[in-house]
Design an enzyme around this catalytic site. Structure first.
Site, mmCIF file in Angstrom:
data_model
loop_
_atom_site.group_PDB
_atom_site.id
_atom_site.type_symbol
_atom_site.label_atom_id
_atom_site.label_comp_id
_atom_site.label_asym_id
_atom_site.label_seq_id
_atom_site.Cartn_x
_atom_site.Cartn_y
_atom_site.Cartn_z
ATOM 1 N N LYS A 201 38.342 28.580 42.763
ATOM 2 C CA LYS A 201 38.674 30.107 42.322
ATOM 3 C C LYS A 201 39.930 29.864 41.563
ATOM 4 O O LYS A 201 40.669 29.309 41.794
ATOM 5 C CB LYS A 201 39.194 30.903 43.928
ATOM 6 C CG LYS A 201 39.732 32.028 43.584
ATOM 7 C CD LYS A 201 40.052 32.974 45.092
ATOM 8 C CE LYS A 201 40.979 34.249 44.528
ATOM 9 N NZ LYS A 201 40.975 35.034 45.806
ATOM 10 N N ARG A 211 42.575 44.335 43.110
ATOM 11 C CA ARG A 211 43.735 44.642 43.794
ATOM 12 C C ARG A 211 44.119 45.926 43.818
ATOM 13 O O ARG A 211 44.862 46.247 44.611
ATOM 14 C CB ARG A 211 44.845 43.648 42.867
ATOM 15 C CG ARG A 211 44.649 42.377 42.952
ATOM 16 C CD ARG A 211 45.564 41.379 42.029
ATOM 17 N NE ARG A 211 45.417 39.953 42.040
ATOM 18 C CZ ARG A 211 45.517 38.997 41.287
ATOM 19 N NH1 ARG A 211 46.487 39.376 40.441
ATOM 20 N NH2 ARG A 211 45.181 37.728 41.482
ATOM 21 N N LYS A 224 49.625 33.788 40.983
ATOM 22 C CA LYS A 224 48.915 33.231 42.062
ATOM 23 C C LYS A 224 48.870 31.588 41.572
ATOM 24 O O LYS A 224 47.879 30.907 41.963
ATOM 25 C CB LYS A 224 47.634 33.824 42.575
ATOM 26 C CG LYS A 224 48.053 35.399 43.223
ATOM 27 C CD LYS A 224 46.888 35.677 43.929
ATOM 28 C CE LYS A 224 47.250 37.092 44.577
ATOM 29 N NZ LYS A 224 46.227 37.663 45.598
ATOM 30 N N GLU A 240 37.812 20.104 44.360
ATOM 31 C CA GLU A 240 37.987 21.245 45.256
ATOM 32 C C GLU A 240 36.730 21.137 46.253
ATOM 33 O O GLU A 240 36.800 21.406 47.300
ATOM 34 C CB GLU A 240 38.189 22.468 44.658
ATOM 35 C CG GLU A 240 39.651 22.549 44.014
ATOM 36 C CD GLU A 240 40.756 23.149 45.244
ATOM 37 O OE1 GLU A 240 40.164 22.984 46.367
ATOM 38 O OE2 GLU A 240 42.089 23.155 44.808
ATOM 39 N N LYS A 255 34.587 31.423 41.375
ATOM 40 C CA LYS A 255 34.923 32.709 41.020
ATOM 41 C C LYS A 255 35.901 32.775 40.044
ATOM 42 O O LYS A 255 36.876 31.759 40.115
ATOM 43 C CB LYS A 255 35.490 33.289 42.510
ATOM 44 C CG LYS A 255 36.052 34.634 42.350
ATOM 45 C CD LYS A 255 36.671 34.864 43.649
ATOM 46 C CE LYS A 255 37.661 36.173 43.724
ATOM 47 N NZ LYS A 255 38.445 36.446 44.653
ATOM 48 N N SER A 281 35.627 41.936 40.307
ATOM 49 C CA SER A 281 36.033 43.419 39.862
ATOM 50 C C SER A 281 35.983 43.424 38.336
ATOM 51 O O SER A 281 35.500 44.398 38.026
ATOM 52 C CB SER A 281 37.000 43.844 40.633
ATOM 53 O OG SER A 281 38.190 42.902 40.437
ATOM 54 N N TYR A 320 29.337 43.874 43.076
ATOM 55 C CA TYR A 320 29.631 45.486 43.383
ATOM 56 C C TYR A 320 28.461 46.042 42.932
ATOM 57 O O TYR A 320 28.362 47.315 43.008
ATOM 58 C CB TYR A 320 30.922 45.973 42.622
ATOM 59 C CG TYR A 320 32.065 45.095 43.164
ATOM 60 C CD1 TYR A 320 32.727 45.585 44.273
ATOM 61 C CD2 TYR A 320 32.599 44.025 42.390
ATOM 62 C CE1 TYR A 320 33.898 44.751 44.753
ATOM 63 C CE2 TYR A 320 33.736 43.456 42.700
ATOM 64 C CZ TYR A 320 34.180 43.671 44.145
ATOM 65 O OH TYR A 320 35.274 42.909 44.546
HETATM 66 C C1 PBG Z 1 42.021 37.818 47.711
HETATM 67 C C2 PBG Z 1 40.963 38.089 46.846
HETATM 68 C C3 PBG Z 1 40.776 38.500 45.386
HETATM 69 C C4 PBG Z 1 39.651 38.564 45.213
HETATM 70 C C5 PBG Z 1 38.655 38.452 46.494
HETATM 71 N N1 PBG Z 1 39.765 37.908 47.545
HETATM 72 C C6 PBG Z 1 41.899 38.641 44.727
HETATM 73 C C7 PBG Z 1 42.969 37.792 44.302
HETATM 74 O O1 PBG Z 1 42.868 36.664 44.487
HETATM 75 O O2 PBG Z 1 43.982 38.344 43.784
HETATM 76 C C8 PBG Z 1 39.057 39.502 43.974
HETATM 77 C C9 PBG Z 1 37.575 39.779 43.854
HETATM 78 C C10 PBG Z 1 37.424 40.789 42.921
HETATM 79 O O3 PBG Z 1 38.218 40.573 41.792
HETATM 80 O O4 PBG Z 1 36.429 41.437 42.738
HETATM 81 N N2 PBG Z 1 42.390 36.727 48.317
#
Ligand code: PBG
Length: 331
Positions: A201, A211, A224, A240, A255, A281, A320
């Protein structure tokens, strides 16, 4: 021996629809889709999310309908994300451990509506529950603490399994969490609860609308980058994945999706395990914006991008667009 033109004409097999169908290597079906849903407090609520046009937050009493819709469309699994109200957020994210939190109530509502006809995937990370929007516990200097966070994530995962989750999906990127969660699930008798780890990720700019959806955008200070991966790195993703598999992950996720298709492909080739991609998203919003601007045709963009994940070797995709895609695919 490779032939050459004119003996070889690659257009021959493309000349008719029947031939294209016959030669098609990759198939996309509704069974390849995982549909992420946002849950919110209240009754009878459908709350559109501005930055995710066409996607809403649903109150728990309306989640069962979504699950029934998914079953009727042939979508095998839902992913749940809570929009925790501000008064239930805290520095330590303790609401994640509440057996009656939004996520747990939504999981139970889905089970009541659909029994075991659909899989329920629950996200493990503290960001929907913390007042600072980070995925873990933070010390006074603002550092996200690894081992202390893992201890909470373990309890969060067990809480979700007890509410009926079928797949625990840690998205927090703490080191060592898969092993700790697997051990706790075994100890708690949840032998058949799967772990799909967000193994690779990345610290991505594509998470903005998510968010908004879970209400953590305004809260998050900083970024992050001390736990999510650097977009420049490929080999590290393989490390990982290797670690998460060794720790007991049943499947792994990459991701975001399309910008990291090379990673999905490398992971599949290297490990030969089930790989999933999250078309996040910001990717969804990009397709919607292109369609709204007349720069592309929504349905074609959706199906082409989802097919790309399958071609790269993914077992499935979190998107989505799942209900739209399933409808287009005849589910
Ligand atoms: C949080 C999490 C995130 C997403 C899924 N779980 C956002 C982040 O890490 O800030 C993002 C999913 C998306 O953008 O559709 N742990």
């Amino acid at each position: 021996m490779m032939g050459s033109y004119p003996a070889v004409r690659l257009r021959r097999t493309r000349a008719h629809a029947w031939s294209r169908a016959l030669h098609r290597q990759t198939v996309l079906t509704p069974a390849d889709l995982i549909w992420p849903l946002f849950v919110t407090e209240g009754r009878g609520v459908e709350e559109p999310i501005g930055t995710l046009p066409g996607v809403s937050r649903w109150s728990v009493d309306r989640i069962g309908e979504r699950a029934l819709e998914a079953v009727s469309l042939g979508i095998p699994c839902l992913a749940l994300f809570p929009n925790t109200p501000a008064d239930k957020r805290s520095e330590d994210g303790q609401e994640a451990l509440n057996p009656d939190n939004l996520m747990c109530r939504a999981a139970k509502a889905i089970r009541d509506a659909c029994g075991s006809d659909i899989g329920i995937l629950t996200d493990v990370a503290l960001d929907p529950y913390t007042s600072h929007g980070q995925d873990g516990l933070v010390d006074d200097a603002g550092n996200v603490l690894n081992d202390d966070t893992v201890a909470v994530l373990v309890d969060q995962a067990v809480n979700q399994a007890e509410a009926g989750a079928d797949i625990i999906a840690p998205s927090d990127m703490m080191d060592g969490r898969v092993k700790a969660i697997r051990m706790a699930l075994e100890m708690g008798g949840h032998h058949n609860v799967q772990i799909m780890s967000y193994a690779a990720k990345y610290a991505s700019a594509f998470y903005g609308p998510f968010r908004d959806a879970v209400g953590s955008r305004g809260l998050l200070k900083g970024d992050k980058k001390t736990y999510q991966m650097d977009p420049a790195n490929g080999e590290e993703a393989l490390r990982e994945v290797a670690l998460d598999l060794a720790e007991g992950a049943d499947s792994v996720m990459v991701k975001p999706g399309l910008p990291y298709l090379d990673i999905a492909c490398r992971v599949k080739e290297r490990f030969e395990v089930p790989v999933f991609a999250y078309q996040v998203s910001g990717e969804y919003a990009m397709i919607e914006a292109a369609a709204a601007a007349g720069a592309g045709e929504r349905e074609a963009l959706v199906l082409e991008t989802l097919m790309a994940f399958k071609r790269a070797g993914c077992s499935g995709v979190l998107t989505y667009h799942a209900p739209l895609a399933a409808r287009l695919l005849g589910g």
